[in-house]
Design a protein around this motif. Structure first.
Motif, mmCIF file in Angstrom:
data_model
loop_
_atom_site.group_PDB
_atom_site.id
_atom_site.type_symbol
_atom_site.label_atom_id
_atom_site.label_comp_id
_atom_site.label_asym_id
_atom_site.label_seq_id
_atom_site.Cartn_x
_atom_site.Cartn_y
_atom_site.Cartn_z
ATOM 1 N N SER A 207 7.057 -1.730 -6.895
ATOM 2 C CA SER A 207 6.281 -2.972 -7.002
ATOM 3 C C SER A 207 5.241 -3.026 -5.890
ATOM 4 O O SER A 207 5.519 -2.646 -4.751
ATOM 5 C CB SER A 207 7.189 -4.204 -6.889
ATOM 6 N N PHE A 208 4.033 -3.513 -6.238
ATOM 7 C CA PHE A 208 2.998 -3.765 -5.230
ATOM 8 C C PHE A 208 1.865 -4.566 -5.870
ATOM 9 O O PHE A 208 1.722 -4.607 -7.097
ATOM 10 C CB PHE A 208 2.448 -2.465 -4.625
ATOM 11 N N ASP A 209 1.067 -5.211 -5.030
ATOM 12 C CA ASP A 209 -0.124 -5.941 -5.468
ATOM 13 C C ASP A 209 -1.336 -5.372 -4.756
ATOM 14 O O ASP A 209 -1.258 -4.933 -3.595
ATOM 15 C CB ASP A 209 -0.008 -7.432 -5.140
ATOM 16 N N LEU A 210 -2.479 -5.397 -5.465
ATOM 17 C CA LEU A 210 -3.729 -4.897 -4.892
ATOM 18 C C LEU A 210 -4.832 -5.899 -5.210
ATOM 19 O O LEU A 210 -5.059 -6.244 -6.376
ATOM 20 C CB LEU A 210 -4.075 -3.530 -5.481
ATOM 21 N N ASP A 211 -5.514 -6.374 -4.174
ATOM 22 C CA ASP A 211 -6.618 -7.305 -4.364
ATOM 23 C C ASP A 211 -7.940 -6.563 -4.461
ATOM 24 O O ASP A 211 -8.049 -5.402 -4.039
ATOM 25 C CB ASP A 211 -6.683 -8.297 -3.194
ATOM 26 N N GLY B 237 -12.374 -11.886 -16.345
ATOM 27 C CA GLY B 237 -11.400 -12.832 -15.829
ATOM 28 C C GLY B 237 -10.085 -12.875 -16.582
ATOM 29 O O GLY B 237 -9.124 -13.511 -16.127
ATOM 30 N N SER B 238 -10.008 -12.195 -17.731
ATOM 31 C CA SER B 238 -8.768 -12.173 -18.516
ATOM 32 C C SER B 238 -7.743 -11.247 -17.866
ATOM 33 O O SER B 238 -8.091 -10.348 -17.094
ATOM 34 C CB SER B 238 -9.049 -11.715 -19.949
ATOM 35 N N ILE B 239 -6.468 -11.473 -18.186
ATOM 36 C CA ILE B 239 -5.374 -10.669 -17.639
ATOM 37 C C ILE B 239 -4.836 -9.761 -18.741
ATOM 38 O O ILE B 239 -4.488 -10.227 -19.826
ATOM 39 C CB ILE B 239 -4.242 -11.548 -17.088
ATOM 40 N N LEU B 240 -4.786 -8.453 -18.448
ATOM 41 C CA LEU B 240 -4.293 -7.478 -19.423
ATOM 42 C C LEU B 240 -2.993 -6.868 -18.926
ATOM 43 O O LEU B 240 -2.925 -6.362 -17.794
ATOM 44 C CB LEU B 240 -5.337 -6.368 -19.632
ATOM 45 N N ASP B 241 -1.934 -6.928 -19.756
ATOM 46 C CA ASP B 241 -0.681 -6.233 -19.443
ATOM 47 C C ASP B 241 -0.798 -4.815 -19.986
ATOM 48 O O ASP B 241 -0.722 -4.587 -21.191
ATOM 49 C CB ASP B 241 0.509 -6.951 -20.077
ATOM 50 N N ILE C 233 2.611 -3.979 -15.568
ATOM 51 C CA ILE C 233 1.388 -3.628 -14.842
ATOM 52 C C ILE C 233 0.297 -4.532 -15.397
ATOM 53 O O ILE C 233 -0.082 -4.410 -16.573
ATOM 54 C CB ILE C 233 0.988 -2.155 -15.053
ATOM 55 N N THR C 234 -0.196 -5.465 -14.583
ATOM 56 C CA THR C 234 -1.239 -6.372 -15.064
ATOM 57 C C THR C 234 -2.538 -6.133 -14.306
ATOM 58 O O THR C 234 -2.542 -5.950 -13.091
ATOM 59 C CB THR C 234 -0.818 -7.847 -14.900
ATOM 60 N N LEU C 235 -3.649 -6.155 -15.059
ATOM 61 C CA LEU C 235 -4.986 -5.918 -14.511
ATOM 62 C C LEU C 235 -5.867 -7.134 -14.793
ATOM 63 O O LEU C 235 -5.927 -7.609 -15.930
ATOM 64 C CB LEU C 235 -5.604 -4.670 -15.151
ATOM 65 N N LYS C 236 -6.529 -7.625 -13.765
ATOM 66 C CA LYS C 236 -7.506 -8.688 -13.949
ATOM 67 C C LYS C 236 -8.831 -8.051 -14.318
ATOM 68 O O LYS C 236 -9.440 -7.347 -13.517
ATOM 69 C CB LYS C 236 -7.645 -9.511 -12.663
ATOM 70 N N ARG C 237 -9.301 -8.276 -15.537
ATOM 71 C CA ARG C 237 -10.501 -7.622 -16.058
ATOM 72 C C ARG C 237 -11.780 -8.299 -15.556
ATOM 73 O O ARG C 237 -11.744 -9.389 -14.956
ATOM 74 C CB ARG C 237 -10.467 -7.596 -17.583
ATOM 75 N N ALA C 238 -12.907 -7.663 -15.836
ATOM 76 C CA ALA C 238 -14.199 -8.158 -15.354
ATOM 77 C C ALA C 238 -14.507 -9.557 -15.892
ATOM 78 O O ALA C 238 -15.175 -10.360 -15.217
ATOM 79 C CB ALA C 238 -15.302 -7.183 -15.753
ATOM 80 N N LEU D 181 -6.113 -8.246 -8.322
ATOM 81 C CA LEU D 181 -6.808 -7.345 -9.240
ATOM 82 C C LEU D 181 -5.794 -6.528 -10.037
ATOM 83 O O LEU D 181 -5.917 -6.358 -11.250
ATOM 84 C CB LEU D 181 -7.735 -6.412 -8.443
ATOM 85 N N LEU D 182 -4.773 -6.028 -9.345
ATOM 86 C CA LEU D 182 -3.717 -5.243 -9.991
ATOM 87 C C LEU D 182 -2.365 -5.692 -9.452
ATOM 88 O O LEU D 182 -2.199 -5.849 -8.242
ATOM 89 C CB LEU D 182 -3.913 -3.745 -9.718
ATOM 90 N N SER D 183 -1.428 -5.897 -10.355
ATOM 91 C CA SER D 183 -0.076 -6.275 -9.936
ATOM 92 C C SER D 183 0.931 -5.392 -10.663
ATOM 93 O O SER D 183 0.972 -5.354 -11.893
ATOM 94 C CB SER D 183 0.189 -7.744 -10.262
ATOM 95 N N VAL D 184 1.700 -4.636 -9.896
ATOM 96 C CA VAL D 184 2.738 -3.761 -10.454
ATOM 97 C C VAL D 184 4.089 -4.333 -10.031
ATOM 98 O O VAL D 184 4.326 -4.562 -8.834
ATOM 99 C CB VAL D 184 2.581 -2.309 -9.945
ATOM 100 N N SER D 185 4.969 -4.568 -11.003
ATOM 101 C CA SER D 185 6.262 -5.182 -10.706
ATOM 102 C C SER D 185 7.395 -4.416 -11.374
ATOM 103 O O SER D 185 7.416 -4.251 -12.595
ATOM 104 C CB SER D 185 6.264 -6.644 -11.187
#
Length: 581
Positions: free
Chosen positions: A28-32, A77-81, A70-75, A4-8
């Motif tokens: 850095s961290f990932d969140l599902d 399904g698209s990926i937003l940086d 910082i990438t977010l998976k939107r509702a 859902l969220l990826s911070v690198s």
């Protein structure tokens, strides 16, 4: 599967040259979805800056993201940086897809707009609701966070609500649109344990219903144990340790993580209560403070066409004795009357009736130099334009004294006693940390040699390690000067370590009072039992908080209403509880 969220490699700096003023250094961290990450650390560690960077609010505070993604998976399904997104795109996702609960509600809410209008704004922007629909949705939002008289509170402005109530309003606003990612920055700091448990239950319910991901920033390790799936420990802008909850809490690898865990006050059901004072053995016959029948009521204004519906019975027939060298803790929910009781004793609120006496002398106008106060927020308690010597001089001047060599010598002695150097007198408040500022507030309270110090949530805004040192200082000062403390708090673990006696307030009335160890180990009133059962503990992992739908009774009473006399039950030596119907 994309998180859902990826911070690198996130790097954030401030000022004209952000690379030279780096605050967050390669986090850095990932969140599902459906997962909770707890970020813990002391003030200045970079927790909040990391959180503000995720929805780019850091841009409005002089900060800049200078590295990482910082990438977010939107509702859809698209990926937003997020680091590269334009402001119009960010405006659409803030609130609807990324919700945020801020730490300080007084600076986050508009002071001139009603609570209702501010909550409705979220429904208007993201759901297109208008008029009565938006108002009804706002009322439902307040009902979800257990604010009594929600329809009436919608018409209030922020200054008419307590700190805990305002934090609940902030939470209601953040949850209004059921965001897919919720960032909660110390969301329960100002709340008592029962409301805290309800907020945790609400967040847990939302997680289950919507598969919401959550970043939970806190210093309360017990709360982390109850809600988090993963933990990230931050120090000086770096993530020094992260991993699954059990690994970090049970087998901490980094010294700083071990330091944080050792500093946390653990609630021990009365076993850690103080035993260095006994009323039976005390030679003091005259109480330092005697409160008898204290009642505080605020008249509710009517409209042009309607009469007043009555008064808010904020405090009702409260009475207690406080002996020299003793600490009485007043505990209860936000809005229960704790702070109103303290302010009435200090003359900051006019009581409807009741009497006070300090050292056997009546306090006629509600003020007495022998009674001093330490407030909750050390940042708001000190005038930023005055040097410390002028701040310490304020109570002396207010009492009609002069600033002479003897007074300055006392300033130096008190600074030394609270662990601050003499040159602090020539500095300004912004040059001190939060813990140092609270020490300055304690020194100021002692300038007039008081016998009673009222501490209104005096350590709740401090980091756990700083909190432990301030509590230790308060105990030492009590022994040294024979001070009597009236300690207002919602943190039962802190209360257990500072209090000799406890008074439990509910809906403006004392429902249980007596020896701290007795009340904490054997609570008799149902409300006291609820308070203690809601205390978070590091031993309770992934706790399922139960949503309590019981409402705090309204304190608005019709004109002329007088409550029936209280009936009390004796529960042992120095332990009484109000009889329940």
């Amino acid at each position: 599967m994309t998180s859902l969220l990826s911070v690198s490699g996130l790097r954030v700096g401030f000022g004209r040259d952000p690379k030279q003023n780096e605050i967050v250094k390669g986090v850095s961290f990932d969140l599902d979805a459906g997962e909770t990450l707890a970020i813990v650390g002391e003030s200045g560690s970079g927790k909040s800056v990391t959180a503000l960077s995720i929805n780019r609010l850091v841009d409005f505070g002089g900060g800049r993201i200078i590295g990482g993604s910082i990438t977010l998976k939107r509702a859809d399904g698209s990926i937003l940086d997020i680091t590269k997104a334009e402001e119009p795109v960010l405006e659409k996702i803030r609130g609807s897809e990324i919700g945020m609960i801020f730490q300080e509600p007084m600076t986050s809410l508009n002071p001139v707009l009603t609570i209702g209008r501010q909550i409705e704004e979220s429904f208007r922007l993201h759901r297109g609701l208008t008029g009565r629909q938006a108002t009804a949705a706002a009322k439902d939002a307040l009902d979800r966070v257990r604010i009594p008289d929600a329809a009436r509170r919608l018409k209030y402005t922020p200054n008419q609500l307590s700190g805990g109530m305002l934090q609940r309003v902030m939470i209601a606003m953040a949850l209004a649109c059921n965001p897919r990612l919720l960032i909660a920055d110390e969301p329960t700091t100002a709340l008592d344990v029962t409301v805290q448990a309800q907020i945790m239950a609400l967040l847990g319910e939302l997680k289950r219903e919507t598969d919401m991901g959550m970043i939970f920033i806190t210093h309360d390790i017990g709360l982390v144990a109850g809600i988090a799936d993963k933990v990230m420990v931050m120090q000086a802008g770096e993530a020094v340790e992260q991993g699954p909850l059990g690994d970090v809490l049970d087998q901490p690898k980094h010294p700083y993580t071990r330091h944080l865990l050792s500093a946390v006050p653990h609630f021990e059901s009365g076993r850690a209560a103080r035993s260095d004072f006994s009323r039976e053995k005390s030679e003091a016959i005259v109480p330092a403070l005697k409160v008898d029948g204290l009642t505080v009521r605020f008249k509710v204004a009517g409209s042009i066409l309607t009469r007043s519906p009555g008064s808010v019975h904020a405090v009702e027939n409260v009475g207690f004795d406080l002996m020299p060298g003793e600490t009485l803790a007043i505990v209860g929910e936000s809005g229960s009357g704790k702070s109103t009781t303290a302010r009435a004793i200090l003359g900051l609120v006019k009581p409807t009736r009741g009497s006070f006496s300090a050292n056997n002398g009546a306090i006629v106008d509600g003020s007495d130099p022998s009674v001093q106060m330490v407030f909750q927020n050390p940042y708001a308690s000190l005038n930023p334009r005055l040097r410390i010597d002028s701040i310490l001089a304020e109570p002396v001047i207010a009492a009609g004294g002069r600033i002479d060599a003897e007074t300055r010598a006392k300033m130096v002695a008190l600074l030394k006693r609270v662990g601050l150097p003499e040159n602090s007198l020539l500095r300004y408040p912004h040059e001190f940390s939060g813990g140092q500022r609270q020490r300055l507030c304690i020194a100021r309270a002692l300038m007039l040699n008081p016998s009673i110090v009222v501490l209104d949530e005096a350590v709740s805004a401090l980091d756990v390690s700083v909190q432990a040192k301030v509590l230790e200082l308060l105990v030492d000062l009590q022994h040294e000067y024979g001070l009597a403390y009236l300690f207002v708090s919602h943190d039962m673990a802190v209360v257990e370590r500072i209090a000799h006696r406890i008074a439990v307030l509910y809906a403006g009335q004392i429902v249980e009072i007596g020896n701290a160890a007795s009340i904490l180990s054997n609570p008799r009133h149902s409300y006291t039992k609820r308070l203690i059962s809601a205390v978070p503990s590091i031993e309770r992992r992934n706790q399922h908080f139960e949503l309590d739908t019981r409402q705090v009774p309204s304190l608005v009473r019709p004109p002329g209403f007088e409550p029936p006399p209280a009936e009390w039950q004796s529960c042992g030596p120095d332990h009484r509880a109000r009889a329940e119907a």
